[in-house]
Each structure stands twice: as structure tokens, then as C-alpha cells.
Design a protein around this motif. Structure first.
Motif, PDB file in Angstrom:
ATOM      1  N   LYS A   1     -34.748  15.148  -6.447  1.00 44.63           N
ATOM      2  CA  LYS A   1     -34.569  14.756  -7.840  1.00 44.63           C
ATOM      3  C   LYS A   1     -34.024  13.338  -7.882  1.00 44.63           C
ATOM      4  CE  LYS A   1     -32.147  15.837 -12.132  1.00 44.63           C
ATOM      5  NZ  LYS A   1     -31.169  16.708 -12.819  1.00 44.63           N
ATOM      6  N   ILE A   2     -34.681  12.464  -8.646  1.00 43.28           N
ATOM      7  CA  ILE A   2     -34.299  11.048  -8.714  1.00 43.28           C
ATOM      8  C   ILE A   2     -33.616  10.774 -10.050  1.00 43.28           C
ATOM      9  CG2 ILE A   2     -35.108   8.676  -8.612  1.00 43.28           C
ATOM     10  CD1 ILE A   2     -37.606   9.730  -7.148  1.00 43.28           C
ATOM     11  N   GLU A   3     -32.455  10.128  -9.974  1.00 40.37           N
ATOM     12  CA  GLU A   3     -31.773   9.628 -11.160  1.00 40.37           C
ATOM     13  C   GLU A   3     -31.640   8.115 -11.011  1.00 40.37           C
ATOM     14  OE1 GLU A   3     -28.929  13.581 -11.844  1.00 40.37           O
ATOM     15  OE2 GLU A   3     -28.052  11.673 -11.145  1.00 40.37           O
ATOM     16  N   THR A   4     -31.744   7.397 -12.125  1.00 41.69           N
ATOM     17  CA  THR A   4     -31.590   5.942 -12.081  1.00 41.69           C
ATOM     18  C   THR A   4     -30.594   5.501 -13.143  1.00 41.69           C
ATOM     19  OG1 THR A   4     -33.428   5.518 -13.621  1.00 41.69           O
ATOM     20  CG2 THR A   4     -33.964   5.645 -11.276  1.00 41.69           C
ATOM     21  N   ASP A   5     -29.928   4.385 -12.871  1.00 42.77           N
ATOM     22  CA  ASP A   5     -28.968   3.854 -13.834  1.00 42.77           C
ATOM     23  C   ASP A   5     -28.811   2.356 -13.612  1.00 42.77           C
ATOM     24  OD1 ASP A   5     -27.226   3.865 -15.934  1.00 42.77           O
ATOM     25  OD2 ASP A   5     -25.609   4.938 -14.903  1.00 42.77           O
ATOM     26  N   ILE A   6     -28.585   1.635 -14.704  1.00 46.13           N
ATOM     27  CA  ILE A   6     -28.298   0.206 -14.651  1.00 46.13           C
ATOM     28  C   ILE A   6     -26.853   0.011 -15.093  1.00 46.13           C
ATOM     29  CG2 ILE A   6     -28.894  -2.091 -15.514  1.00 46.13           C
ATOM     30  CD1 ILE A   6     -31.725  -1.018 -16.055  1.00 46.13           C
ATOM     31  N   LEU A   7     -26.052  -0.592 -14.236  1.00 46.84           N
ATOM     32  CA  LEU A   7     -24.638  -0.803 -14.507  1.00 46.84           C
ATOM     33  C   LEU A   7     -24.371  -2.293 -14.653  1.00 46.84           C
ATOM     34  CD1 LEU A   7     -23.241   1.597 -11.745  1.00 46.84           C
ATOM     35  CD2 LEU A   7     -23.820   2.172 -14.117  1.00 46.84           C
ATOM     36  N   ARG A   8     -23.292  -2.636 -15.331  1.00 40.76           N
ATOM     37  CA  ARG A   8     -22.943  -4.038 -15.520  1.00 40.76           C
ATOM     38  C   ARG A   8     -21.541  -4.284 -14.988  1.00 40.76           C
ATOM     39  NH1 ARG A   8     -23.664  -7.704 -21.039  1.00 40.76           N
ATOM     40  NH2 ARG A   8     -22.786  -9.632 -20.187  1.00 40.76           N
ATOM     41  N   GLY A   9     -21.395  -5.269 -14.117  1.00 42.51           N
ATOM     42  CA  GLY A   9     -20.100  -5.575 -13.518  1.00 42.51           C
ATOM     43  C   GLY A   9     -20.302  -6.175 -12.146  1.00 42.51           C
ATOM     44  N   LYS A  10     -19.252  -6.181 -11.348  1.00 43.53           N
ATOM     45  CA  LYS A  10     -19.343  -6.655  -9.971  1.00 43.53           C
ATOM     46  C   LYS A  10     -19.968  -5.563  -9.095  1.00 43.53           C
ATOM     47  CE  LYS A  10     -17.571 -10.798 -10.020  1.00 43.53           C
ATOM     48  NZ  LYS A  10     -18.404 -11.951  -9.610  1.00 43.53           N
ATOM     49  N   PRO A  11     -20.998  -5.903  -8.291  1.00 40.94           N
ATOM     50  CA  PRO A  11     -21.631  -4.882  -7.464  1.00 40.94           C
ATOM     51  C   PRO A  11     -20.641  -4.080  -6.620  1.00 40.94           C
ATOM     52  CG  PRO A  11     -22.950  -6.872  -7.439  1.00 40.94           C
ATOM     53  CD  PRO A  11     -21.689  -7.210  -8.179  1.00 40.94           C
ATOM     54  N   LEU A  12     -19.691  -4.770  -5.969  1.00 46.19           N
ATOM     55  CA  LEU A  12     -18.736  -4.064  -5.129  1.00 46.19           C
ATOM     56  C   LEU A  12     -17.878  -3.121  -5.956  1.00 46.19           C
ATOM     57  CD1 LEU A  12     -17.411  -3.550  -2.403  1.00 46.19           C
ATOM     58  CD2 LEU A  12     -15.915  -5.517  -2.836  1.00 46.19           C
ATOM     59  N   ASN A  13     -17.377  -3.583  -7.095  1.00 50.84           N
ATOM     60  CA  ASN A  13     -16.518  -2.742  -7.932  1.00 50.84           C
ATOM     61  C   ASN A  13     -17.264  -1.520  -8.451  1.00 50.84           C
ATOM     62  OD1 ASN A  13     -14.521  -4.647  -7.566  1.00 50.84           O
ATOM     63  ND2 ASN A  13     -14.770  -5.601  -9.575  1.00 50.84           N
ATOM     64  N   LYS A  14     -18.479  -1.712  -8.884  1.00 48.00           N
ATOM     65  CA  LYS A  14     -19.237  -0.598  -9.433  1.00 48.00           C
ATOM     66  C   LYS A  14     -19.609   0.428  -8.358  1.00 48.00           C
ATOM     67  CE  LYS A  14     -19.251  -1.601 -13.748  1.00 48.00           C
ATOM     68  NZ  LYS A  14     -18.578  -0.705 -14.713  1.00 48.00           N
ATOM     69  N   LEU A  15     -19.969  -0.055  -7.179  1.00 47.24           N
ATOM     70  CA  LEU A  15     -20.284   0.892  -6.103  1.00 47.24           C
ATOM     71  C   LEU A  15     -19.031   1.612  -5.618  1.00 47.24           C
ATOM     72  CD1 LEU A  15     -22.957  -1.153  -4.125  1.00 47.24           C
ATOM     73  CD2 LEU A  15     -23.325   0.855  -5.571  1.00 47.24           C
ATOM     74  N   MET A  16     -17.904   0.923  -5.622  1.00 41.11           N
ATOM     75  CA  MET A  16     -16.645   1.589  -5.301  1.00 41.11           C
ATOM     76  C   MET A  16     -16.367   2.701  -6.304  1.00 41.11           C
ATOM     77  SD  MET A  16     -14.918   0.749  -2.610  1.00 41.11           S
ATOM     78  CE  MET A  16     -13.291   1.292  -3.137  1.00 41.11           C
ATOM     79  N   HIS A  17     -16.618   2.443  -7.580  1.00 43.97           N
ATOM     80  CA  HIS A  17     -16.436   3.461  -8.609  1.00 43.97           C
ATOM     81  C   HIS A  17     -17.378   4.636  -8.363  1.00 43.97           C
ATOM     82  CE1 HIS A  17     -15.396   4.997 -12.601  1.00 43.97           C
ATOM     83  NE2 HIS A  17     -16.693   5.260 -12.756  1.00 43.97           N
ATOM     84  N   GLU A  18     -18.613   4.346  -7.986  1.00 41.35           N
ATOM     85  CA  GLU A  18     -19.574   5.413  -7.690  1.00 41.35           C
ATOM     86  C   GLU A  18     -19.096   6.283  -6.534  1.00 41.35           C
ATOM     87  OE1 GLU A  18     -22.747   6.144  -9.045  1.00 41.35           O
ATOM     88  OE2 GLU A  18     -22.197   4.807 -10.685  1.00 41.35           O
ATOM     89  N   SER A  19     -18.366   5.694  -5.597  1.00 39.03           N
ATOM     90  CA  SER A  19     -17.949   6.436  -4.401  1.00 39.03           C
ATOM     91  C   SER A  19     -16.945   7.539  -4.720  1.00 39.03           C
ATOM     92  CB  SER A  19     -17.354   5.475  -3.362  1.00 39.03           C
ATOM     93  OG  SER A  19     -16.030   5.072  -3.688  1.00 39.03           O
TER      94      SER A  19
END
Length: 268
Positions: free
Chosen positions: A82-100
């Protein structure tokens, strides 16, 4: 209503690069084996789109194209993910840290995100050292459009958390596991040296794991210095090094030509 993104998923950082698509393809088996979604995220850096008329719309269009291309590549594998997609706005590192915080694993390409910190180092390497979940940095020739294949898993034998993830990866990928036993370097020239061994220490450390994973073929080696430095000297394309997140920051293992899966001691 439940926030769907609070549920576990395997997250892939997408930025329009071929390296990112390689990471997405590598991550498919991770999501399928856990029966969880593959979440593809594109991060638009707010600074890059501020003050320029039309820049935000242009980046949004690029993000949609990148996510579409990555989704299509995943769908073409024919695997039931199952594929989900999303577009986020901010600093790549900060947003991926949040995803973690909620991700089961984050996967990124070793090349595609490197430009994002403007001289401050690789987002991939920094994320791998600080994320709250395991991080896979997929090192693969971006010109290669085939699904990335793992030829072998390598891990240090003295870290139980790392070793568990290594056995899981070897089983998932159907490849042998090379267990590394690290010994102090006797001289500077010994760093990265290695030899095949049959050692009681290795046998004792591996006995429990080979009982739990009887289907995984295990090889063992003793190395001098550090497992990461060993890989920096001897890594082969297609190999996956599973290592402690802190240890990975101590040497240039991300430039060794192999993929790296980093595990924090709390990622159990």
C-alpha cells in the motif's frame, strides 16, 4: 478521527532523484514483510520558495511529479504494498526527524538528499545518527534502474540490537549474514585488516541467534580496529552493513559503496 500518519509505516524520502527511487524500491520488501504502508514523502524547503513569485507552485508541481514517478516505480514491482504519499513543507532533516517518531524505518538515497544542508553535510548521514527509528541509507548507482538487490548483510557480533536487525534483514532478503568480531588494532596498518575465523567467542555469541534463525547462512570474520572502518576498506556493491547509529558517525562508512542500516540501542 484517527490520524492515519500516527500508524506505523516505512517512510521514504523522495526528492526527484534516481537515488530516492532506488531507496523506495529497496523499501518495498520492508513494508510488505510488516504488512504496513510504504509512505513516500517529499519535503519542500520553505526558505527555497520564499520571496520568489511562482516558486512555491513550481516546487509543488515538481513534488507531485517526483511522488508520481516513485509511486509508479513501486507499482511496477507488482508487490502487494500500500502506497501513501505526502508533501511536507520545512527543513528536510527536521521533517524526516519528525516522521521517525512513528515510522518503523526510514529509507533514503545516499546521494539524493546530500545537497539539502548547504555544506553542513549529508541529510542522510545526519538523519541516520539522530532518528528515532532505524534508518536505511541506500548506496546504489543511480544510473541503475533495476530494483536494488542485497547480496549479503554484514554486522558486528557484539551488539545484540544490531545483530537482531541483521538477522531479520538476512532472512527477509534471503542472503548470508557475515558476523564481524572486532579486536583492537595492533598497529595503524592493521585497521581494516580481517581474517576468517572459527573462534569460541563468535560461536557463543552467535549460538542463540542461529537457533532463532536456522534458515540464515552465517559466516564469521575477525577484524582489527572497527567494523565500519573494515567496511570502508572492504565493502562490496550490494552489501548491507547493519550498525549502531553512533558508531556509523565515527567513520566514513556512508562513502564505502555499500548500503547502511543504522540502529539505535532503543530501536528494538
Amino acid at each position: 478521527m484517527e490520524d492515519i500518519y500516527s500508524r506505523p509505516s516505512v517512510v521514504v524520502g523522495i526528492d526527484g532523484s534516481k537515488a530516492a527511487i532506488q531507496a523506495a524500491l529497496w523499501a518495498v520488501d520492508e513494508a510488505v514483510s510488516r504488512d504496513i504502508p510504504l509512505r513516500l514523502v517529499y519535503v519542500i524547503d520553505a526558505i527555497e520558495v520564499s520571496g520568489e513569485p511562482g516558486s512555491y507552485d513550481g516546487r509543488m508541481a515538481a513534488a507531485r511529479v517526483a511522488l508520481h514517478d516513485a509511486s509508479l516505480a513501486v507499482e511496477e514491482t507488482g508487490k502487494p504494498v500500500k502506497i501513501e504519499t505526502d508533501i511536507l513543507r520545512g527543513k528536510p532533516l527536521n521533517k524526516l526527524m519528525h516522521e521517525s517518531r512513528n515510522a518503523t524505518m526510514i529509507c533514503v538515497g545516499s546521494m539524493g538528499l546530500n545537497h539539502a544542508r548547504r555544506g553542513q553535510g549529508s541529510v542522510a548521514a545526519t538523519l541516520a545518527g539522530a532518528a528515532l527509528c532505524p534508518v536505511a541509507v541506500i548506496n546504489r548507482d543511480p544510473k541503475d534502474g533495476a530494483t536494488p538487490e542485497v547480496s549479503a548483510v554484514v554486522a558486528e557480533v557484539d551488539n545484540g540490537a544490531v545483530l537482531r536487525h541483521a538477522f531479520e534483514e538476512a532472512r527477509l532478503r534471503g542472503v548470508p549474514l557475515r558476523a564481524i568480531s572486532v579486536h583492537p588494532a595492533e598497529a595503524p596498518d592493521d585497521v581494516g585488516a580481517h581474517r576468517s575465523v572459527e573462534h569460541p567467542h563468535l560461536s557463543r555469541r552467535l549460538a542463540r541467534w542461529t537457533r532463532l534463525y536456522p534458515d540464515v547462512q552465517v559466516e564469521s570474520e575477525a577484524v582489527h580496529g572497527h567494523a565500519c572502518r573494515y567496511m570502508a576498506h572492504h565493502a562490496k556493491p550490494g552489501e548491507l552493513l547493519v550498525t549502531d547509529a553512533h558508531a556509523a558517525q565515527l567513520c566514513s562508512v556512508y562513502n564505502a559503496g555499500c548500503s547502511v542500516l543504522t540502529v539505535r540501542c532503543g530501536n528494538l
